[in-house]
Design a protein around this motif. Sequence first.
Motif, PDB file in Angstrom:
ATOM      1  N   ARG A   5       0.791  -1.147  -0.360  1.00 53.17           N
ATOM      2  CA  ARG A   5      -0.106  -0.300  -0.245  1.00 53.17           C
ATOM      3  C   ARG A   5       0.616   1.706   0.045  1.00 53.17           C
ATOM      4  O   ARG A   5       1.033   2.244  -0.611  1.00 53.17           O
ATOM      5  CB  ARG A   5      -0.600  -0.146   0.871  1.00 53.17           C
ATOM      6  N   ASN A   6       1.792   1.455   0.936  1.00 55.64           N
ATOM      7  CA  ASN A   6       3.022   2.817   0.806  1.00 55.64           C
ATOM      8  C   ASN A   6       3.636   1.911  -0.671  1.00 55.64           C
ATOM      9  O   ASN A   6       3.791   3.462  -1.293  1.00 55.64           O
ATOM     10  CB  ASN A   6       4.076   2.118   1.996  1.00 55.64           C
ATOM     11  N   ILE A   7       3.545   1.370  -1.553  1.00 54.96           N
ATOM     12  CA  ILE A   7       4.327   1.275  -2.939  1.00 54.96           C
ATOM     13  C   ILE A   7       2.892   2.183  -3.978  1.00 54.96           C
ATOM     14  O   ILE A   7       3.380   3.134  -4.182  1.00 54.96           O
ATOM     15  CB  ILE A   7       4.583  -0.006  -3.208  1.00 54.96           C
ATOM     16  N   VAL A   8       1.748   1.796  -3.503  1.00 54.64           N
ATOM     17  CA  VAL A   8       1.033   2.181  -4.270  1.00 54.64           C
ATOM     18  C   VAL A   8       0.431   3.726  -4.205  1.00 54.64           C
ATOM     19  O   VAL A   8       0.754   4.059  -5.585  1.00 54.64           O
ATOM     20  CB  VAL A   8      -0.602   1.180  -4.073  1.00 54.64           C
ATOM     21  N   GLY A   9       0.483   3.888  -2.558  1.00 51.03           N
ATOM     22  CA  GLY A   9       1.030   5.527  -2.979  1.00 51.03           C
ATOM     23  C   GLY A   9       2.207   5.934  -3.006  1.00 51.03           C
ATOM     24  O   GLY A   9       1.492   7.651  -3.983  1.00 51.03           O
ATOM     25  N   ALA A  48      -4.875  11.422  -4.137  1.00 50.58           N
ATOM     26  CA  ALA A  48      -5.367  10.024  -3.635  1.00 50.58           C
ATOM     27  C   ALA A  48      -4.409   9.178  -3.603  1.00 50.58           C
ATOM     28  O   ALA A  48      -4.534   8.795  -2.581  1.00 50.58           O
ATOM     29  CB  ALA A  48      -5.695   9.160  -4.960  1.00 50.58           C
ATOM     30  N   GLY A  49      -3.095  10.131  -3.174  1.00 51.54           N
ATOM     31  CA  GLY A  49      -1.607   9.660  -3.667  1.00 51.54           C
ATOM     32  C   GLY A  49      -1.457   9.242  -1.623  1.00 51.54           C
ATOM     33  O   GLY A  49      -0.935   8.601  -0.269  1.00 51.54           O
ATOM     34  N   ILE A  50      -1.404  10.952  -1.730  1.00 54.03           N
ATOM     35  CA  ILE A  50      -1.454  11.611  -0.460  1.00 54.03           C
ATOM     36  C   ILE A  50      -2.309  10.801   0.718  1.00 54.03           C
ATOM     37  O   ILE A  50      -2.031  10.644   2.060  1.00 54.03           O
ATOM     38  CB  ILE A  50      -1.471  13.257  -0.161  1.00 54.03           C
ATOM     39  N   ALA A  51      -3.888  10.358   0.027  1.00 47.55           N
ATOM     40  CA  ALA A  51      -4.540   9.690   1.477  1.00 47.55           C
ATOM     41  C   ALA A  51      -4.504   8.324   1.785  1.00 47.55           C
ATOM     42  O   ALA A  51      -4.546   7.951   2.609  1.00 47.55           O
ATOM     43  CB  ALA A  51      -5.488  10.187   0.551  1.00 47.55           C
ATOM     44  N   VAL A  52      -4.473   7.294   0.510  1.00 50.11           N
ATOM     45  CA  VAL A  52      -3.535   6.297   0.457  1.00 50.11           C
ATOM     46  C   VAL A  52      -2.462   6.762   1.298  1.00 50.11           C
ATOM     47  O   VAL A  52      -1.947   5.712   2.297  1.00 50.11           O
ATOM     48  CB  VAL A  52      -2.960   5.561  -0.569  1.00 50.11           C
ATOM     49  N   ARG A  55      -3.353   7.113   5.251  1.00 53.43           N
ATOM     50  CA  ARG A  55      -4.187   6.214   5.796  1.00 53.43           C
ATOM     51  C   ARG A  55      -3.645   5.181   6.339  1.00 53.43           C
ATOM     52  O   ARG A  55      -3.667   4.644   7.316  1.00 53.43           O
ATOM     53  CB  ARG A  55      -5.483   6.018   4.918  1.00 53.43           C
ATOM     54  N   VAL A  56      -2.405   3.970   5.479  1.00 54.54           N
ATOM     55  CA  VAL A  56      -2.059   3.329   5.631  1.00 54.54           C
ATOM     56  C   VAL A  56      -0.688   3.625   7.037  1.00 54.54           C
ATOM     57  O   VAL A  56      -0.695   3.372   7.420  1.00 54.54           O
ATOM     58  CB  VAL A  56      -1.224   3.052   4.818  1.00 54.54           C
ATOM     59  N   ASN A  57      -0.372   4.689   7.034  1.00 59.38           N
ATOM     60  CA  ASN A  57       0.406   5.393   8.501  1.00 59.38           C
ATOM     61  C   ASN A  57      -0.070   5.554   9.026  1.00 59.38           C
ATOM     62  O   ASN A  57       0.199   5.489  10.123  1.00 59.38           O
ATOM     63  CB  ASN A  57       1.949   5.906   7.249  1.00 59.38           C
ATOM     64  N   LEU A  58      -1.213   6.128   9.100  1.00 58.76           N
ATOM     65  CA  LEU A  58      -1.381   6.642  10.699  1.00 58.76           C
ATOM     66  C   LEU A  58      -2.394   5.318  11.107  1.00 58.76           C
ATOM     67  O   LEU A  58      -2.518   5.607  12.485  1.00 58.76           O
ATOM     68  CB  LEU A  58      -2.824   7.286  10.316  1.00 58.76           C
TER      69      LEU A  58
END
Length: 64
Positions: A5-9, A48-52, A55-58
Amino acid sequence: MRIARNIVGVLLVVFGSIWFLQGINILPGSFMTGQMKWAIYGGTTFVAGIAVLLRVNLRRSSAR
């Protein structure tokens, strides 16, 4: 799964930045150069990338 998910973001942020810069005619050399729709697509993809990423890191931080 978090790594994926981090890579996708990150990819969304990178591609969004490129598309935005091409859309506003700062990064020339493509059929997208100077077309406002690509600036809009790029801005949307960037957000959208920032949101991903957020979301993943928080979620990871609060799960600990």
